[in-house]
Write an enzyme that holds these catalytic residues in place. Structure first.
Site, PDB file in Angstrom:
ATOM      1  N   LYS A  77       3.996  -9.096   0.036  1.00 54.52           N
ATOM      2  CA  LYS A  77       4.242  -7.832   0.730  1.00 54.52           C
ATOM      3  C   LYS A  77       3.480  -7.529   1.876  1.00 54.52           C
ATOM      4  CE  LYS A  77       5.430  -2.656  -0.102  1.00 54.52           C
ATOM      5  NZ  LYS A  77       5.526  -1.880  -1.426  1.00 54.52           N
ATOM      6  N   SER A 152       9.634   0.665  -1.755  1.00 60.14           N
ATOM      7  CA  SER A 152       9.491   0.146  -0.292  1.00 60.14           C
ATOM      8  C   SER A 152       9.365  -1.383  -0.438  1.00 60.14           C
ATOM      9  CB  SER A 152       8.145   0.867  -0.016  1.00 60.14           C
ATOM     10  OG  SER A 152       7.038   0.497  -0.895  1.00 60.14           O
ATOM     11  N   SER A 176       8.289   1.609  -6.438  1.00 58.10           N
ATOM     12  CA  SER A 176       8.337   0.376  -5.160  1.00 58.10           C
ATOM     13  C   SER A 176       8.659  -0.799  -5.657  1.00 58.10           C
ATOM     14  CB  SER A 176       7.615   0.666  -4.179  1.00 58.10           C
ATOM     15  OG  SER A 176       7.775   2.158  -3.438  1.00 58.10           O
TER      16      SER A 176
END
Length: 486
Positions: A77, A152, A176
């Site tokens: 990420k 997210s 997330s």
């Protein structure tokens, strides 16, 4: 080749059935084929990934000792620092930021000889539940490209679901990792707070953030978790405790396991198809020898407002460092230092980030601190006590992940409160610092994945991994293709 799981690829490379270069080229080829549609990656490290794979193959050919993920292509990420590689947090504010150091998890991936394919998309500074808040692009759900992948860590989940990476790492502040795992039909685990170092993770809310794996199956999840847990003196919240191998201790024997089902999660507001799928999973658990009982978390109804006050307050503090002076975006035209701060932050941050900074600053301001932030922290303590009482009776708890399956692109962007409600089943886990895993447990009528959440006691990762493995073996893995990618 990209269809294999991470542990299958690892074993094939180790046994010299394939090379790391072949596995890496297969993943890069897959990225070339589907990335224009899915939009998982912000940065693809094509040449660098092949060089890393070649280095691993040389080690294996010369019988040198290799790491436990030797040659397996993966992605991070884009809020985890990677030395000399763009780390943008999907924000204009960090559009050109190349860190001078590696985060602890990035270093651990290098030490394990994993191959970094690139950095994946996310909601800006991890604030969002749909990956529609990225400055660079929107990521689409591989099951249905008219829908969101969740957030997210939407890029992390979509990359796994679209077979662009064998596994990814995401971060979880209020769900997330788990919510996008549910939306994209993959496995996602949020470890116990303090089990995985946050050093080099760009902070959103420091008391809630935690890094975890997103994988194709439960065994992959255990394998990756083995490589990221552990004490780190560079992280003041890291907990110094002993960890046994999760992968080696995986077992689908759950006879006698006591599973609690909190009634507060199973009522109004949750789609009927999701409840039916959860109840079917509970029947599967019962058939496997687990004991099912009703649990109660009466203060869960306060978890969402407490979470958004605490996380926004911490975000307000953490994001104060982005001022256009040291690194990242800087406004071009300004009159003085105050004007530089004002214009840089106005132009560099997106709408959702600005909204949360303002909420957090308000909650921390003189005259409102006691009424909001202090009260939210008191509620947090009581929610943690609720969990402690539930775990006196049960080994783990089972809940839905989200009130709905993946929603349409743009469906909730005009109503922030509706978007925040997507986290209602997940935020309490972060408030309590608990571990939780999400695995697919079925599909709705539209062919979209439904996820189930298994919550454990502090450092109860092995228990929830074993429960997830047992359930995984009973779930039909027929993937429908309705508006998605092949």
């Amino acid at each position: 080749m990209y269809k294999y799981t991470a542990h299958e690829i690892r074993d094939m490379i180790k046994n010299k059935e394939i090379s790391s270069v072949e596995a890496t080229k297969a993943a890069l080829s897959r990225i070339d084929d589907v990335e224009e549609t899915v939009g998982s990656f912000i940065t693809v490290l094509g040449d660098e990934a092949i060089k890393s794979a070649e280095a691993v193959d040389k080690k294996i050919a010369s019988n040198e000792e290799t790491g436990s993920l030797a040659g397996v292509p993966m992605a991070l990420k884009d809020n985890m620092c990677t030395k000399d590689v763009l780390t943008t947090c999907a924000s204009k504010m960090l559009y050109n930021f190349k860190p001078p150091y590696d985060s602890t998890v990035a270093k651990k991936m290098k030490d394990a000889d994993a191959v970094l394919l690139g950095k994946v998309n996310m909601d800006e500074f991890a604030m969002g539940s749909s990956t529609e808040n990225s400055y660079f692009k929107k990521t689409l759900n591989p099951y249905d490209i008219t829908r969101v992948p969740g957030g997210s860590s939407g890029g992390s989940a979509a990359a796994v679901a679209a077979d662009e990476a064998y596994f990814t790492l995401g971060s979880d502040t209020g769900g997330s990792i788990r919510q996008p795992a549910a939306f994209c039909g993959c496995v996602g685990l949020k470890p116990t707070y303090g089990a995985v170092s946050r050093f080099g993770l760009v902070a959103f809310a420091s008391s809630l953030d935690q890094i975890g794996p997103m994988t194709k199956d439960v065994k992959d999840c255990a394998m990756v978790l083995d490589n990221i847990v552990g004490y780190d003196c560079q992280d003041s919240t890291s907990i110094n405790t002993e960890y046994k191998s999760f992968e080696k201790n995986l077992s689908s024997d759950i006879k006698g396991l006591k599973i609690g089902v909190p009634s507060q999660y199973m009522g109004a507001g949750i789609d009927e198809e999701i409840l039916n799928s959860i109840n079917a999973s509970l029947e599967s658990f019962k058939a496997l020898g687990a004991e099912i009982g009703e649990a109660s978390l009466p203060l869960n109804k306060y978890a969402l407002p407490a979470y958004y006050i605490i996380s926004s307050a911490e975000a307000s503090s953490n994001l104060a460092r982005y001022d256009g002076v040291k690194y990242g975006y800087r406004a071009e035209n300004f009159e003085d230092l105050s004007d530089l701060y004002l214009k840089t932050r106005s132009e560099g941050f997106g709408k959702e980030v600005k909204r949360r900074i303002m909420i957090g600053t308000y909650a921390l301001s003189s005259g409102y601190y006691d009424a909001y932030y202090k009260k939210a922290q008191q509620v947090r303590t009581q929610i943690m006590q609720d969990f402690s009482q539930a775990f006196e009776k049960f080994d783990c708890l089972v809940t839905p992940v989200s009130p709905t399956t993946a929603f349409k692109l743009g469906e909730k962007t005009s109503d922030p409160m509706q978007m925040y409600m997507a986290d209602i089943c997940t935020v309490s886990v972060n408030i309590g610092g608990l571990p939780a895993i999400v695995i697919p447990c079925g599909y709705d009528k539209a062919g979209l994945p439904i996820g189930i959440q298994i919550i454990g006691k502090h450092f109860g990762e092995q228990t929830i991994l074993n429960a997830a493995l047992a359930l995984e073996q009973t779930v039909k893995k027929v993937r429908p293709q309705i508006g998605g990618i092949e």
